[in-house]
Design a protein around this motif. Structure first.
Motif, mmCIF file in Angstrom:
data_model
loop_
_atom_site.group_PDB
_atom_site.id
_atom_site.type_symbol
_atom_site.label_atom_id
_atom_site.label_comp_id
_atom_site.label_asym_id
_atom_site.label_seq_id
_atom_site.Cartn_x
_atom_site.Cartn_y
_atom_site.Cartn_z
ATOM 1 N N ARG A 14 0.841 -1.193 0.000
ATOM 2 C CA ARG A 14 0.000 0.000 0.000
ATOM 3 C C ARG A 14 0.877 1.243 0.000
ATOM 4 O O ARG A 14 1.916 1.273 0.649
ATOM 5 N N LEU A 15 0.427 2.233 -0.729
ATOM 6 C CA LEU A 15 1.087 3.518 -0.673
ATOM 7 C C LEU A 15 0.027 4.597 -0.712
ATOM 8 O O LEU A 15 -1.110 4.359 -1.115
ATOM 9 N N SER A 16 0.400 5.769 -0.240
ATOM 10 C CA SER A 16 -0.542 6.878 -0.238
ATOM 11 C C SER A 16 0.077 8.063 -0.957
ATOM 12 O O SER A 16 1.277 8.315 -0.842
ATOM 13 N N ASP A 24 -5.446 24.730 4.955
ATOM 14 C CA ASP A 24 -5.138 23.664 5.912
ATOM 15 C C ASP A 24 -6.362 22.915 6.405
ATOM 16 O O ASP A 24 -6.314 22.215 7.413
ATOM 17 N N GLU A 25 -7.468 23.047 5.713
ATOM 18 C CA GLU A 25 -8.702 22.363 6.108
ATOM 19 C C GLU A 25 -9.103 21.387 5.000
ATOM 20 O O GLU A 25 -8.524 20.339 4.852
ATOM 21 N N TYR A 26 -10.111 21.803 4.209
ATOM 22 C CA TYR A 26 -10.664 20.924 3.160
ATOM 23 C C TYR A 26 -10.498 21.486 1.758
ATOM 24 O O TYR A 26 -11.136 21.028 0.823
ATOM 25 N N GLY A 27 -9.631 22.477 1.592
ATOM 26 C CA GLY A 27 -9.423 23.076 0.284
ATOM 27 C C GLY A 27 -10.476 24.111 -0.037
ATOM 28 O O GLY A 27 -11.409 24.344 0.731
ATOM 29 N N THR A 28 -10.328 24.732 -1.178
ATOM 30 C CA THR A 28 -11.273 25.748 -1.609
ATOM 31 C C THR A 28 -12.488 25.101 -2.260
ATOM 32 O O THR A 28 -12.466 23.912 -2.600
ATOM 33 N N GLU A 29 -13.523 25.894 -2.439
ATOM 34 C CA GLU A 29 -14.753 25.387 -3.051
ATOM 35 C C GLU A 29 -14.455 24.821 -4.439
ATOM 36 O O GLU A 29 -13.832 25.473 -5.271
ATOM 37 N N GLN A 34 -12.168 18.682 -8.496
ATOM 38 C CA GLN A 34 -11.124 18.561 -9.508
ATOM 39 C C GLN A 34 -10.185 17.406 -9.176
ATOM 40 O O GLN A 34 -9.692 16.709 -10.071
ATOM 41 N N LEU A 35 -9.953 17.189 -7.892
ATOM 42 C CA LEU A 35 -9.041 16.121 -7.496
ATOM 43 C C LEU A 35 -9.649 14.732 -7.692
ATOM 44 O O LEU A 35 -8.918 13.756 -7.828
ATOM 45 N N GLY A 58 -8.887 16.228 4.189
ATOM 46 C CA GLY A 58 -8.874 16.980 5.428
ATOM 47 C C GLY A 58 -7.472 17.317 5.877
ATOM 48 O O GLY A 58 -6.482 16.799 5.343
ATOM 49 N N LYS A 59 -7.387 18.219 6.841
ATOM 50 C CA LYS A 59 -6.109 18.665 7.388
ATOM 51 C C LYS A 59 -5.178 19.169 6.296
ATOM 52 O O LYS A 59 -3.959 19.008 6.368
ATOM 53 N N GLY A 60 -5.764 19.745 5.248
ATOM 54 C CA GLY A 60 -4.966 20.349 4.191
ATOM 55 C C GLY A 60 -4.496 19.416 3.097
ATOM 56 O O GLY A 60 -3.713 19.822 2.241
ATOM 57 N N PHE A 61 -4.980 18.179 3.087
ATOM 58 C CA PHE A 61 -4.519 17.217 2.079
ATOM 59 C C PHE A 61 -5.664 16.400 1.495
ATOM 60 O O PHE A 61 -6.657 16.126 2.163
#
Length: 74
Positions: A14-16, A24-29, A34-35, A58-61
């Protein structure tokens, strides 16, 4: 006379993949939408060597979890 040992099963590896979001939260609207396209493209690129097991936001990622027999190939 001894029979050769049966080949050992390869444990899935497994890799991430950590993609930094715009804050640093959940990204922009709309950023995570897009991801999802990026996640789909990665899934298509690693076939048949591996599969996408899911993601976490979450946590910016935006973190994509990948599983396959050979992480170097992934």
């Amino acid at each position: 006379m001894h029979s050769p040992a049966p080949p050992q099963a390869i444990e899935p590896q497994r890799l991430s993949i950590h993609l930094k979001l715009a804050n640093d939260e959940y990204g922009t609207e709309g950023e995570t939408f897009q991801l999802y396209d990026v996640e789909d493209a990665i899934g298509a690129a690693i076939e048949p060597a591996g599969v996408i097991e899911g993601h976490e936001i979450g946590k910016g990622f935006f973190v994509i979890f990948v599983t396959g027999a050979h992480p170097d190939t992934l």
